[in-house]
Design an enzyme around this catalytic site. Structure first.
Site: not given
Length: 404
Positions: A227-228
């Site tokens: 996940h960024s």
């Protein structure tokens, strides 16, 4: 309790995934759904594969509880039959090529002039108007044009999703719009004309990525299962496989390292004390987590994480999903009929406390044709003549006298 949509009739000229999913959702809610199919093989999804007793898996998934009318829409008689059914229906759904419904006499304006209470849903790839309205619009192509493929996959390689996401999004918005239109009709007596496009539906689902691009100027990166904006959030190795862990707040991080992984000194490590710091130092954070998760078996670590309240999951293969205890112990599977044998089907996700979805059978091509010809006003001789001329097709394996 009666089914929520009992007494409502839906006529659908549909094939593939998006429209059939929409109308199957309506059938699950109790609507009568008449599926209009070509005489030469019917819905294309019937033949995508032969996975379910000789019938396509997509078709079995998407078409339970419907009646199949196999009729030649190129013939005047065939169009008259379908038009008669539409004129008495509550809802008409179609996903023909742009302009085809109008050429056949099934345009919303014409239909609603005859039946102002009718709800008409036109499904398309790119919507009406615009430079791409006539372009081919399969799920993969929509995933590409909507940007979904650009953010899906690993940093090294993009990928489409493993399910037909664009089709599913469109089908869900279609069903939602029908329910809203029927509610409004109950208040006003007026039907509706609704357009739902695959492109618009999928771009809507791109929300967070689109806003990131618009307000930072940065293309969101492909992160695999990571996940960024959150860390640790990834697949981590175990002694016998891997496990997914997602820690979304700093309290969860402290619990993970102190109570599960046995390295409490990392709780206040200046590299990892906050989520912002963990994202900035993602590679180091992932490395220290992986070093500890690799000391456990997958099952043991999953148990410890669950006990500690840390979000985690094992990557299930499809055979494990079919036998998933969360489905089995909650009695989510039912048996439905298909043309050749019974098959298993999941109850719809929305569970009414006082009503179970009817879960009807998956129809054979033309299973209900003769009964529907008679219902449309044809007498026995006229129906037989249409069948003998190939204008309509009745599946010989089913006795029309007992077809609904």
């Amino acid at each position: 309790m009666n089914a929520p949509l009992e007494g409502f009739t839906v006529v659908a000229i549909e094939q593939a995934v998006a429209a059939p999913l929409a109308t199957r959702n309506l059938a699950d809610l109790g609507a009568r759904v008449i599926k209009v199919e070509r005489t030469d093989g019917g819905d294309l999804a019937r033949g995508y594969d032969h996975a379910v007793h000789g019938t396509g898996a997509h078709f079995v998934w998407l078409n339970r509880g419907k009646e199949s009318l196999a009729v030649d829409l190129k013939s005047v008689q065939g169009r008259q039959i379908v038009r008669g059914l539409i004129d008495r229906a509550d809802v008409f759904v179609q996903n023909l090529a742009p302009g085809a419904a109008e050429r056949l006499g099934f345009g919303a304006g014409e239909l609603r002039t005859a039946n102002p209470q009718l709800v008409v849903v036109n499904m398309s790839g790119f919507g009406r108007g615009g430079p791409m309205q006539d372009r081919k619009s399969y799920d993969m192509l929509i995933q590409a044009e909507s940007g979904l493929i650009s953010i899906t996959g690993t940093p090294d390689e993009p990928a489409k999703t493993g399910i037909p996401t664009a089709d599913i999004a469109t089908g869900m918005y279609c069903a939602q719009s029908v329910l809203a239109a029927l509610l409004r009709r109950g208040r006003t007596g007026e039907g509706a004309t609704i357009d739902v496009s695959m492109f618009d539906s999928t771009v809507e689902w791109m929300g967070h990525a689109m806003y990131t691009q618009m307000y930072t100027g940065a293309q969101p990166q492909r992160m695999g299962v990571s996940h960024s904006s959150i860390a640790p959030y990834d697949a981590y190795p175990t002694l016998d496989g891997q496990i997914l862990i997602g820690v979304q707040n700093d309290r969860g991080w402290r619990t993970l390292v102190s109570d599960v992984l046995g390295v409490p000194e990392l709780a206040d490590d200046l590299r990892f004390a906050t989520n912002v710091l963990r994202v900035q130092n993602r590679s180091e954070c992932d490395a220290v987590v992986a070093a500890r998760t690799s000391l456990f078996t997958t099952v043991d670590l999953d148990t410890k994480l669950a006990s500690a309240g840390i979000p985690a999951a094992q990557v299930k293969q499809m055979d494990q999903v079919v036998a998933h205890p969360q489905l089995v112990e909650r009695d989510r599977w039912r048996t439905v009929g298909t043309e050749h044998a019974t098959a298993q089907a999941l109850l719809p996700p929305a569970t009414f406390a006082d009503h179970e979805a009817p879960m009807g059978d998956v129809p054979a091509l033309g299973q209900h044709t003769r009964a529907l010809l008679m219902e449309s006003g044809k007498d026995s001789d006229e129906a037989d003549r249409m069948l003998s001329q190939g204008i309509a097709v009745q599946n010989s394996a089913f006795d029309a006298d007992f077809a609904r």
